[in-house]
Scaffold this active site. Structure first.
Site, PDB file in Angstrom:
ATOM      1  N   LYS A  73      44.112  36.919  44.693  1.00 48.61           N
ATOM      2  CA  LYS A  73      42.784  37.410  44.300  1.00 48.61           C
ATOM      3  C   LYS A  73      42.845  38.922  44.100  1.00 48.61           C
ATOM      4  CE  LYS A  73      37.925  37.159  45.875  1.00 48.61           C
ATOM      5  NZ  LYS A  73      37.027  36.737  46.995  1.00 48.61           N
TER       6      LYS A  73
ATOM      7  N   SER B 240      33.095  33.661  45.401  1.00 50.87           N
ATOM      8  CA  SER B 240      33.634  34.675  44.515  1.00 50.87           C
ATOM      9  C   SER B 240      35.108  34.457  44.151  1.00 50.87           C
ATOM     10  CB  SER B 240      33.469  36.044  45.159  1.00 50.87           C
ATOM     11  OG  SER B 240      34.316  36.174  46.292  1.00 50.87           O
TER      12      SER B 240
ATOM     13  N   SER C 259      33.108  32.266  49.987  1.00 47.70           N
ATOM     14  CA  SER C 259      33.853  32.600  48.766  1.00 47.70           C
ATOM     15  C   SER C 259      35.233  31.963  48.627  1.00 47.70           C
ATOM     16  CB  SER C 259      34.006  34.117  48.651  1.00 47.70           C
ATOM     17  OG  SER C 259      32.820  34.689  48.169  1.00 47.70           O
TER      18      SER C 259
END
Lengths: 488, 102
Positions: A81, A156, A180
């Site tokens: 990420k 997210s 997330s």
């Protein structure tokens, strides 16, 4: 070996690499080719680090050929990420304000993964500063769901979930502040683990809400989640909030046993407005658990209905303080200005997207003079009640099982005009962060459109072994048939 | 749950005040949108006032790390060039900023 190496799990790839049936370079090339083929549809990656990945893969092959035993993730290609600092690799947090930021250091978890021999394929898309539930808040365009390109992957960590579901990488790293990791894992039909708060170091991760943020893996299987957790967890002198508890060998906890597991089912989580297919799939899974020897009983978490309100005061307050550092002075974007004050105001106005501004504003308001007691302090008191609900529940059960999200993947644009509706898609995951507990999401079925449904298993603090054991046993029982994404 | 036009929980002047505290330049359209959005969210969080909270201690932090102490020594390698490579403006080994003192 089949010619679709990118479809391998970590567990299978590890065995094949150690037996020298495949090489790390072959595996990495297969993933890079898969990325080239699928990225035009998905937009899961913000940066693909082809040459760095191949260099790491070559080094992994040398270690695998050596006489020393290869480390745990030797030659395993991962996606990261874009919130984790990787030395020399652009780290944007999906924000214009960090568009050209190149970290001069590695996050602690990146150091650990390097030591474990992992290969980094690149950096994955996300909601800007991890603020969102659909990855539509990325400054670099949304990621799409591999099961239906008109739908969101969740957020997210949407890029992290879509990339694993689409077999672009064997596993990925995400962060979870209010859901997330778990919500995108659910919407993309994979496994996502959010460890206990303080189990994994946050050093070198762009901070969002420091009393809630945790790092965790997104994987194809529960076993892969356990393998990744072992590599990630453990004390770090660079993160003073990180627990010094010894790290168990999570994989050895996976004994397939469900007998006598006491499963709590909170009545507050089966609410009006939940998609019927989600309700059905979770209830069917509870039946499977009981058939395998677990006992399910209704429990109550009476303050659950206050979790979203509590979270959006605490998380935004902490975010408003954490994001004060983006001032255009030492790194990141800087706007043209005549004086320093104008420089701050214009840099932040042009550098942050709308959702980030909205949360900075809400958090600044909640902390401001005259409102602190009525909003921020009140939310912290409610947080205590939410935490105590879980403590009481875990006196009578070993794990708590709920849906991960009230719906399957929604359409792009469906919730972007209404921030509150977007916030409510995290209604089942948020209270876990407020209480600091470990939880995972795993696939438990599909709706009539073929979209994946996620099951959330929550454990007591540092109960990662218990939730991984239950999830792995369920996965191995074969009661949940997995389907590959149809749109990639 | 369709969101109706929320009663203003924060005035336009309130929005401007908070924006100043947060060092955010907003245009008129953003101010109006934020007044609407913040009002909706603040209306939603009002539900916390239903709870009786006297005697409930606030939770600021969870986890079991406590407050560990360490020696105050430099552990990172010097990397001034790598750090300054990210500076939007630099001069030699310094960050360059607009003039602050007249």
């Amino acid at each position: 070996m089949n010619d679709e190496l990118f479809r391998l799990t970590i567990n299978d790839a590890r065995a094949a690499l150690r037996k020298r049936e495949i090489s790390a370079v072959e595996l990495t090339r297969a993933c890079l080719e898969r990325i080239s083929a699928t990225e035009p549809k998905l937009n899961a990656f913000l940066t693909v680090a082809e040459s760095e990945a191949l260099t790491q893969a070559q080094a992994a092959d040398q270690r695998l050929a050596g006489t020393q035993p290869a480390p745990a993730l030797c030659g395993i290609p991962l996606g990261i990420k874009d919130i984790f600092c990787v030395r020399g690799m652009r780290t944007t947090c999906a924000s214009r304000i960090l568009e050209n930021f190149v970290p001069p250091f590695d996050a602690t978890v990146i150091v650990r993964l390097r030591e474990a021999g992992a290969v980094f394929l690149g950096k994955l898309n996300m909601d800007e500063f991890a603020m969102g539930s659909s990855t539509e808040n990325s400054a670099f365009g949304p990621t799409r769901n591999p099961y239906d390109l008109a739908r969101v992957p969740g957020g997210s960590s949407g890029g992290s979930a879509a990339a694993v579901a689409a077999d672009e990488c064997l596993a990925s790293l995400g962060t979870d502040t209010g859901g997330s990791i778990r919500q995108p894992a659910a919407l993309c039909g994979i496994v996502g683990v959010k460890p206990t708060y303080s189990r994994v170091s946050r050093y070198g991760i762009v901070a969002f809400a420091s009393s809630l943020d945790q790092v965790g893996p997104l994987t194809k299987t529960v076993r892969d989640g356990a393998i990744m957790m072992h590599a990630l967890a453990g004390v770090d002198p660079r993160d003073s909030t990180c627990s010094a508890r010894p790290v168990p060998d999570y994989e050895s906890a996976l004994n397939g046993e469900l007998r006598n597991l006491r499963v709590g089912v909170p009545k507050e989580f089966f609410v009006e407005g939940m998609q019927p297919a989600v309700d059905d799939a979770v209830r069917a899974t509870l039946k499977h658990l009981e058939a395998a020897g677990a006992t399910a009983r209704e429990i109550s978490l009476p303050h659950s209905q206050y979790a979203v309100a509590t979270y959006y005061l605490i998380a935004t307050a902490e975010a408003s303080a954490n994001l004060a550092r983006y001032d255009g002075i030492r790194y990141g974007f800087r706007a043209e200005a005549e004086d320093l004050n104008e420089l701050y105001h214009r840099t932040r106005a042009l550098g942050f997207g709308p959702e980030v501004k909205r949360r900075i504003m809400l958090g600044t308001f909640a902390l401001s003079s005259g409102y602190y007691d009525a909003y921020y302090l009140k939310a912290q008191r409610v947080r205590t009640l939410i935490r105590k609900d879980f403590e009481a529940a875990f006196n009578t059960c070993d794990v708590i099982v709920t849906p991960t999200s009230p719906t399957t993947a929604f359409r792009l644009g469906e919730k972007t005009q209404d921030p509150l509706q977007m916030y409510l898609s995290d209604i089942f995951t948020i209270s876990v962060n407020l209480a600091g507990l470990p939880a995972l999401s795993m696939p438990c079925g599909y709706d009539s459109d073929g979209l994946p449904i996620g099951l959330q298993i929550i454990g007591p603090a540092f109960g990662e072994e218990t939730i991984l054991r239950a999830a792995d046993a369920l996965e191995r029982s074969g009661s949940i048939a997995r389907r590959r994404p149809s749109a990639v | 749950m369709p969101l109706r036009m929320a009663e203003a929980k924060i005035s336009l002047d309130g929005v401007r005040h908070v924006a100043r505290l947060a060092r955010l330049a907003l245009d008129a359209q953003e101010e109006a949108k934020l007044q609407h959005d913040l009002s909706s969210i603040l209306e939603y969080v009002e539900k916390l006032t239903e709870l009786e909270l006297s005697g409930v201690e606030p939770t600021a932090q969870v986890g079991d790390a406590g407050t560990p102490m360490r020696d105050d020594v430099v552990t990172n390698e010097p990397a001034a060039d790598a750090v300054l490579a990210n500076a939007p403006a630099r001069e030699g080994f310094w960050f360059k900023v607009p003039k602050i003192i007249e």
